[in-house]
Design an enzyme around this catalytic site. Structure first.
Site, short mmCIF file in Angstrom:
data_model
loop_
_atom_site.label_atom_id
_atom_site.label_comp_id
_atom_site.label_asym_id
_atom_site.label_seq_id
_atom_site.Cartn_x
_atom_site.Cartn_y
_atom_site.Cartn_z
N TYR A 131 0.84 -1.20 0.00
CA TYR A 131 0.00 0.00 0.00
C TYR A 131 0.87 1.26 0.00
O TYR A 131 0.63 2.20 -0.74
CB TYR A 131 -0.90 0.02 1.24
CG TYR A 131 -2.12 -0.88 1.18
CD1 TYR A 131 -3.08 -0.69 0.18
CD2 TYR A 131 -2.33 -1.87 2.12
CE1 TYR A 131 -4.21 -1.50 0.12
CE2 TYR A 131 -3.45 -2.69 2.07
CZ TYR A 131 -4.40 -2.51 1.07
OH TYR A 131 -5.50 -3.31 1.01
N GLU A 134 -9.72 1.87 -8.20
CA GLU A 134 -8.37 1.72 -8.78
C GLU A 134 -8.00 0.23 -8.77
O GLU A 134 -7.08 -0.21 -8.09
CB GLU A 134 -7.33 2.56 -8.04
CG GLU A 134 -7.22 2.35 -6.55
CD GLU A 134 -5.98 3.03 -5.96
OE1 GLU A 134 -4.99 3.23 -6.70
OE2 GLU A 134 -6.00 3.35 -4.76
N GLU A 152 -6.40 -7.61 -12.88
CA GLU A 152 -6.71 -7.70 -11.45
C GLU A 152 -8.21 -7.72 -11.23
O GLU A 152 -8.71 -7.39 -10.16
CB GLU A 152 -6.03 -6.55 -10.68
CG GLU A 152 -4.51 -6.71 -10.65
CD GLU A 152 -3.79 -5.66 -9.82
OE1 GLU A 152 -4.47 -4.88 -9.12
OE2 GLU A 152 -2.55 -5.62 -9.87
#
Length: 652
Positions: free
Chosen positions: A340, A452, A461
């Site tokens: 992150y 996102e 993804e």
């Protein structure tokens, strides 16, 4: 000494070597050249007059091989850091003469065995003498099977006949050979793409076209041998290089390719200069005399020092260059704090999102209603909150009122989100939802849906599947940011990546798509678009399966090239004219959240000029996973890779 210490530069290209003649006195040879400014010598290990067949008839030699001194004349560290062994140039393993052929095989094995004993880092193999090199390659391949860590550099002249450049003349190529890449390719195929077989490119006075040069940067070049006769003369009488040669040198520096200067001085230096004349090459180097080709070294050093320093982003990414990583699976796995943190540092990405949200808010709410209407914005996949922050900053910038739902499935990130909301005083604006977006029942419909979920290939993804699940709580006229994204691929030469995959010796790794900071690759043709997804998707027959057949044309002046796989990218439209992406021709500057993806080929495909490359790629969907399958069908047929997602998939 290195060409110069440049900030952040730790590459091998800082070091410059010199090619020398045979010298029995290896310590003196090393002293003269190291003191002359060079970092290492490329020196013959064996007396060039030696032939095994003559040795058999000379009993007086007692079988002692005429090497340049014993192993103890230099320290182990001197041998390993300052000497590259130059294998005898007379060796010709494909000679019609059986005695020459046998002598060559014996000598080659003796010299490499001696180099291995000395723990040299590399040996320079002579260029094949003609177009046929099968026996030479067979012998080298035998040696490679039992070799320790030594690299073998095969000498290849940088030659190709082009419309825009006359081919240089070389004794190493037969009359019918016009492209030295073909010579290299033939040799490495016979040696099964061995990872310890590399290239030393002979750079001559003329160069082929830019496209032809470009394909070499995906090949395993370790050294560029720059001949003194490739230099021009500047206004002051000193050596310099043409603009095209200068650009090539910078390309070598950027790819950690070491320069080796070869040949005698070919410049008449101005009166009063301190250069030694060509016939002083054996003189002792002291404080008053310079190495005879020091000016050539100084010019290479000047080019190196003149290079632009690496941008901060490139310095950050240095350790990731050509390093294969398995793509993230944020839907199946919970990301770690460090991941992150890396993504959150990408200020460019979030500024683009903020721009998109600003435009959407201004379109959604006219100025006269700015203080009356509250826009409902949902961040799906909120992570640790950077998109929440970007949304609130957009609201402040536009003077619009906002109510935000931050939906996140990772319970660890939710802890950080709660802390952030409390720290920033967002309690009355932001509602945190700890849930998978596909399972959550929203209390109200959203005006704007922000996510996102994009991967290096756009949809890898599972953004389509996630947003399909979240779309039910978007208003009929609601806005999705991003609104669409397209994946792209292009064929690449990537010898290092191919060998890294091959080293695993299994099928699985050849059928996996990798995230990789592409560096030592040659992009052989422009990118073609592959799959496009649009949101919101209002069709009643949603289907995220895709198939695309693509045809790539390699520029004709490139010559033949090897395709080791395909580089993949994406470009996303966030809202209207606000986009972000990594497709090279439209890439968002200074953005580092995504590296390209790499789809390898189990068997590389050789492309000839004028022969198109036909590629097929599928996006397949099952009940628990999504996967890609890919193959080439022209000019040669490959296997279909990753059938049924047997090796690589993304879990739903």
């Amino acid at each position: 000494m290195p060409l110069g210490e440049r900030s952040g530069d730790k590459s091998d290209s800082r070091y410059c070597g010199v090619e020398t003649e045979f010298n029995d006195d290896m310590p003196q040879l090393l002293f003269v050249n190291i003191n002359g400014g060079f970092d290492f010598v490329v020196a013959p290990l064996m007396n060039p007059d030696y032939r095994p067949s003559l040795m058999d008839n000379d009993r007086s030699r007692s079988g002692v091989l005429p090497f340049a001194g014993s192993d103890i004349v230099l320290s182990p560290s001197q041998w390993s850091t300052h000497v590259v062994g130059k294998i005898s140039s007379w060796i010709d393993l494909d000679s019609e003469d059986e005695i020459v052929r046998n002598d060559s095989e014996i000598a080659l094995k003796q010299e490499i065995a001696w180099a291995s004993h000395l723990s040299l880092q590399a040996c320079l193999l002579p260029a094949p003498k003609g177009a046929s090199c099968a026996n030479y390659a067979r012998c080298v391949n035998q040696i490679l099977q039992n070799l320790n860590s030594i690299q073998l550099w095969l000498r290849i002249p940088l030659e190709k006949s082009d419309d825009d450049a006359m081919s240089g003349n070389s004794d190493n190529l037969s009359d019918g050979q016009v492209d030295s890449w073909e010579l290299w390719n033939s040799f490495r195929l016979l040696c099964e793409h061995h990872s310890q077989l590399s290239i030393a490119l002979d750079v001559l006075s003329s160069l082929p076209s830019a496209n032809s040069l470009g394909r070499w940067f995906g090949e395993p070049i370790k050294a560029a041998i720059l001949h003194t006769n490739a230099f021009l003369t500047n206004a002051r009488g000193y050596p310099c290089l043409s603009k095209r040669h200068q650009k090539l040198m910078v390309g070598f520096f950027n790819h950690s390719i070491q320069i080796v200067i070869s040949g005698k001085p070919v410049h008449s230096f101005p009166a009063g200069s301190s250069e030694l004349s060509a016939n002083h090459t054996d003189n002792h180097i002291d404080g008053t005399q310079r190495h005879p080709i020091r000016s050539y070294l100084d010019y290479v050093g000047y080019l190196y020092q003149r290079m632009e320093p690496l941008p901060e982003q490139e310095r950050f990414e240095l350790g990731y260059r050509d390093f294969l990583q398995s793509p993230l699976q944020p839907l199946m796995d919970n990301l770690e704090a460090q991941t992150y943190e890396t993504f959150e540092k990408d200020t460019v990405k979030y500024s683009q999102y903020q721009r998109a949200i600003c435009k959407a808010l201004l379109d959604r709410i006219p100025d006269e209603k700015a203080s009356l209407v509250t826009t409902v914005l949902m961040v799906v996949g909120a992570g640790r909150g950077p998109l929440v922050r970007a949304s609130l900053q957009a609201a402040e910038e536009t003077g619009r009122k906002l109510r935000v739902y931050a939906v996140e499935k990772n319970p660890n990130a939710v802890v950080t989100l709660h802390s952030l909301v409390k720290l920033e005083g967002w309690e009355n604006i932001v509602t945190i939802v700890s849930s998978d977006m596909r399972c959550w029942d929203a209390p109200e419909k959203a005006d704007i849906l922000v996510s996102e979920l994009l991967g290096s290939f756009g949809d890898n993804e599972l953004s389509p599947e996630c947003l399909d699940g979240a779309q039910r709580f978007l208003k009929q006229d609601g806005i999705s940011i991003p609104s669409s994204y397209t994946s792209f691929i292009q064929p690449v030469t990537a010898a290092k990546l191919y060998n890294d995959v091959k080293s695993h010796k299994d099928l699985v790794h050849f059928e996996t798509a990798y995230v990789v900071k592409l560096h030592s690759v040659a992009r052989l043709a422009p990118c073609h678009p592959v799959f496009t997804f649009t949101h919101p998707e209002c069709s009643t027959k949603k289907n995220n399966q895709r198939y695309k057949k693509l045809q790539f044309e390699i520029p004709s002046d490139t010559g033949s090239a090897m395709v080791h796989g395909f580089a993949g990218y994406f470009d996303a439209t966030l809202y209207k004219d606000v986009h972000l992406g990594i497709e090279p021709s439209t890439a968002t500057p200074n953005m580092f959240s995504w590296f390209p993806i790499f789809f390898p080929l189990r068997t590389p495909v050789c492309i000839r000029p004028g022969s198109p490359l036909e590629v097929h790629i599928w996006r397949c969907c099952g009940s628990t996973k999504v996967w890609y399958e890919w193959c080439a069908t022209s000019p040669t047929q490959s296997a279909i890779h990753n059938t049924n997602g047997r090796s690589y998939w993304v879990g739903l």
